[in-house]
Design an enzyme around this catalytic site. Structure first.
Site, short mmCIF file in Angstrom:
data_model
loop_
_atom_site.label_atom_id
_atom_site.label_comp_id
_atom_site.label_asym_id
_atom_site.label_seq_id
_atom_site.Cartn_x
_atom_site.Cartn_y
_atom_site.Cartn_z
N ASN A 203 -9.33 -3.37 -23.04
CA ASN A 203 -10.06 -5.02 -23.57
C ASN A 203 -10.57 -5.63 -22.33
O ASN A 203 -10.97 -6.86 -22.66
CB ASN A 203 -8.79 -5.88 -24.01
CG ASN A 203 -7.86 -5.93 -22.82
OD1 ASN A 203 -7.92 -5.60 -21.79
ND2 ASN A 203 -6.65 -6.75 -23.29
N ILE B 177 -6.17 2.55 -11.67
CA ILE B 177 -5.59 4.15 -11.68
C ILE B 177 -6.33 4.68 -12.86
O ILE B 177 -6.85 5.87 -12.92
CB ILE B 177 -4.36 3.95 -11.74
CG1 ILE B 177 -3.55 3.15 -10.76
CG2 ILE B 177 -3.91 5.44 -11.56
CD1 ILE B 177 -2.07 2.85 -10.61
N SER C 273 7.02 2.71 -12.18
CA SER C 273 6.54 2.16 -10.75
C SER C 273 7.89 2.25 -10.17
O SER C 273 9.26 2.11 -10.49
CB SER C 273 6.50 0.73 -10.92
OG SER C 273 6.50 0.12 -9.76
N TYR D 94 7.51 -8.41 -14.54
CA TYR D 94 6.76 -7.14 -14.74
C TYR D 94 7.75 -5.85 -14.28
O TYR D 94 7.42 -5.15 -15.16
CB TYR D 94 5.80 -7.38 -13.43
CG TYR D 94 5.16 -5.93 -12.99
CD1 TYR D 94 4.23 -5.29 -13.79
CD2 TYR D 94 5.60 -5.48 -11.69
CE1 TYR D 94 3.77 -4.33 -13.27
CE2 TYR D 94 5.20 -4.21 -11.44
CZ TYR D 94 4.31 -3.37 -12.44
OH TYR D 94 3.91 -2.30 -11.84
N LYS E 118 -0.34 -6.27 -14.87
CA LYS E 118 0.58 -6.21 -13.75
C LYS E 118 0.80 -6.75 -12.58
O LYS E 118 1.03 -6.39 -11.29
CB LYS E 118 -0.46 -4.56 -13.28
CG LYS E 118 -1.77 -4.60 -12.96
CD LYS E 118 -2.43 -3.63 -11.84
CE LYS E 118 -3.48 -4.16 -11.15
NZ LYS E 118 -4.20 -3.42 -10.31
N ASN F 79 -9.17 -7.07 -17.24
CA ASN F 79 -8.81 -7.19 -15.73
C ASN F 79 -9.88 -5.95 -15.22
O ASN F 79 -9.39 -5.35 -14.31
CB ASN F 79 -7.44 -6.85 -15.59
CG ASN F 79 -7.20 -7.23 -13.95
OD1 ASN F 79 -7.95 -7.86 -13.41
ND2 ASN F 79 -5.95 -6.61 -13.37
N LYS G 19 8.68 -2.72 -16.91
CA LYS G 19 8.67 -1.30 -16.64
C LYS G 19 10.01 -0.45 -16.97
O LYS G 19 9.92 0.60 -17.74
CB LYS G 19 8.17 -1.02 -15.12
CG LYS G 19 6.90 -1.12 -14.66
CD LYS G 19 5.78 -0.54 -15.46
CE LYS G 19 4.45 -0.96 -15.49
NZ LYS G 19 3.42 -0.52 -16.35
N1 UFG Z 1 1.54 -7.94 2.42
C1 UFG Z 1 1.07 -8.69 3.42
N2 UFG Z 1 -0.02 -9.31 3.36
C2 UFG Z 1 -0.72 -9.55 2.05
C3 UFG Z 1 -0.35 -8.69 0.94
C4 UFG Z 1 0.88 -7.94 1.11
O1 UFG Z 1 1.87 -8.73 4.45
O2 UFG Z 1 -1.79 -10.47 1.89
C5 UFG Z 1 2.69 -6.88 2.47
C6 UFG Z 1 3.95 -7.36 1.40
O3 UFG Z 1 4.52 -8.49 1.83
C7 UFG Z 1 4.52 -5.86 1.27
C8 UFG Z 1 3.39 -5.00 1.47
O4 UFG Z 1 2.38 -5.70 2.08
O5 UFG Z 1 5.55 -6.02 2.41
C9 UFG Z 1 3.03 -4.55 0.33
O6 UFG Z 1 2.50 -5.47 -0.75
P1 UFG Z 1 1.68 -5.13 -1.87
O7 UFG Z 1 1.67 -6.57 -3.01
O8 UFG Z 1 0.29 -4.55 -1.80
O9 UFG Z 1 2.46 -4.31 -2.82
P2 UFG Z 1 4.12 -4.43 -3.39
O10 UFG Z 1 4.82 -3.36 -2.65
O11 UFG Z 1 4.59 -5.75 -3.12
O12 UFG Z 1 3.90 -4.21 -4.91
C10 UFG Z 1 3.40 -3.08 -5.32
C11 UFG Z 1 2.81 -3.26 -6.68
C12 UFG Z 1 3.77 -3.55 -7.85
C13 UFG Z 1 4.88 -2.76 -7.77
C14 UFG Z 1 5.74 -2.60 -6.60
C15 UFG Z 1 6.82 -1.85 -6.39
O13 UFG Z 1 1.68 -4.26 -6.57
O14 UFG Z 1 2.86 -3.51 -9.06
O15 UFG Z 1 4.44 -1.98 -5.64
O16 UFG Z 1 7.34 -1.94 -5.24
F1 UFG Z 1 5.78 -3.07 -8.96
#
Ligand code: UFG
Length: 348
Positions: A38, A18, A131, A156, A91, A41, A160
């Site tokens: 730094n 971002i 978030s 995490y 994160k 990542n 926040k």
């Molecule tokens: N998902 C899959 N397969 C995968 C990865 C994810 O089905 O391989 C699904 C997850 O179960 C979820 C959706 O896709 O239902 C989104 O998952 P992400 O991991 O992409 O994102 P999240 O909503 O879990 O997390 C994101 C950010 C976090 C933040 C969060 C807030 O990565 O930093 O949103 O809700 F905190």
């Protein structure tokens, strides 16, 4: 301040996903950008991508904001910084459960150092990357900024919430700064030029990088974590926001503080599209936009996942004058073009 510039902005974590997109939008809006990162990542070559898009290479300081002496030296070496956008943070939800001390130490120390030094160096505005995770599982959607926050499900998420509270307390104590907390929903996609994008280390934990890596053949198949949720197609629902749209929200937030458009010292905005999209719908959008089929299977639910959350972005629309503009299909296409660029460069 340089007469031709609107101001000088410090972007911590500016070589990240971002941060890099926000640097581009800031430069294109007429700001001078100083990045500190730094590189824990991210990769230094992101600076080349930024320069290819904007024609300007941001000032870059390699350093760790958890070290107050490093931050102090940065302010001394780069006088006249008007605002800070703080992306620098750890994160990964899963990693935070394994390494809570690292998460609390990094994310909180970075914030404390910046807030402490801002008044001394006359820095006026602070944008914090928060978030939607602070809301936990919502009682109703779309969710507004006034909805109660719920106990975080990971260290995490807790960082926040704690950082939001710290900013509240510092402002209440009479610090002469202004702050805006941006609560992001799910940022995805890449710059339309495909010069910058998301490049997670190792096996992606997030949906879109896993999906694009599967589509290009780096991963065998995408697992859909659950198709038995109480949603329209059984998969989880999120508010997927294009990273360029998200980046633009930061420019609006900074302008609001630096140009004194509000009397409030602290404001909070949801940054999302207002549309809930299921995981399966996202997959179909990718296939429609790119014409590429993605091998996938239904897998068990992932522990800790929220069932459904999407933003009510009305406050950001009306008060910041910001709207998400890029369609989901265009966003998926941008993610795919970035993945193909990584392949051309031999990175993925
Ligand atoms: N998902 C899959 N397969 C995968 C990865 C994810 O089905 O391989 C699904 C997850 O179960 C979820 C959706 O896709 O239902 C989104 O998952 P992400 O991991 O992409 O994102 P999240 O909503 O879990 O997390 C994101 C950010 C976090 C933040 C969060 C807030 O990565 O930093 O949103 O809700 F905190």
């Amino acid at each position: 301040m340089n007469q031709t510039m609107k101001g000088k902005i410090l972007v911590t974590g500016g070589t990240g996903f971002i941060g890099s997109h926000t640097t581009v939008e800031l430069q294109q809006a007429g700001y001078e950008v100083v990045i500190i990162d730094n590189l824990s990542n991210s990769n230094i070559e992101v600076l080349d991508g930024i320069e290819r898009i904007t024609g300007v290479r941001p000032v870059f300081v390699e350093g760790d904001c958890t070290d107050r002496a490093v931050v102090r030296r940065l302010f001394e070496d780069n006088p006249g910084i008007n605002g800070i956008i703080n992306f620098a943070a750890s994160k990964a939800v899963g990693e935070s459960i394994e390494k809570p001390i690292m998460y609390y130490r990094n994310n909180i120390n970075i914030l404390l150092n910046l807030l402490e030094l801002m008044p001394e160096f006359g820095v006026k505005g602070f944008v914090f990357s928060s978030s939607c995770t602070v809301y936990g599982e919502p009682d109703k959607n779309p969710i507004t900024e006034d909805a109660p926050t719920k106990k975080a499900t990971s260290p995490y998420g807790a960082t926040k919430q704690i950082c939001e509270d710290i900013i509240h307390d510092v402002i209440r104590s009479g610090s002469p700064i202004k702050a805006i907390l941006l609560r992001y929903f799910n940022p995805i996609g890449a710059h339309p030029s495909a010069e910058i994008g998301e490049l997670p280390n190792g096996v992606p934990q997030n949906l879109v990088p896993y999906l694009t890596q599967t589509a290009i053949g780096v991963r065998k198949e995408l697992s859909i974590f659950g198709d038995d949720y109480p949603t329209r197609d059984g998969s989880c629902i999120r508010d997927f926001i294009n990273v360029v749209d998200l980046a633009k929200a930061h420019v609006k937030a900074l302008e609001r503080m630096l140009e004194d458009k509000s009397d409030e010292a602290l404001e909070i905005f949801n940054i999302g599209t207002g549309n809930g999209t299921s995981v399966l719908e996202l997959l179909h959008s990718f296939e429609r936009a790119t014409g590429v089929k993605v091998p996938h299977k239904i897998a068990p639910r992932r522990p800790g996942d929220i069932v459904q959350i999407w933003a009510d972005p009305k406050r950001a629309n009306e008060v910041l004058g910001w709207h998400a503009e890029i369609s989901l299909d265009d966003t998926m296409l941008s993610a795919w073009n970035w993945q193909k660029r990584l392949r051309e460069r031999g990175i993925m």
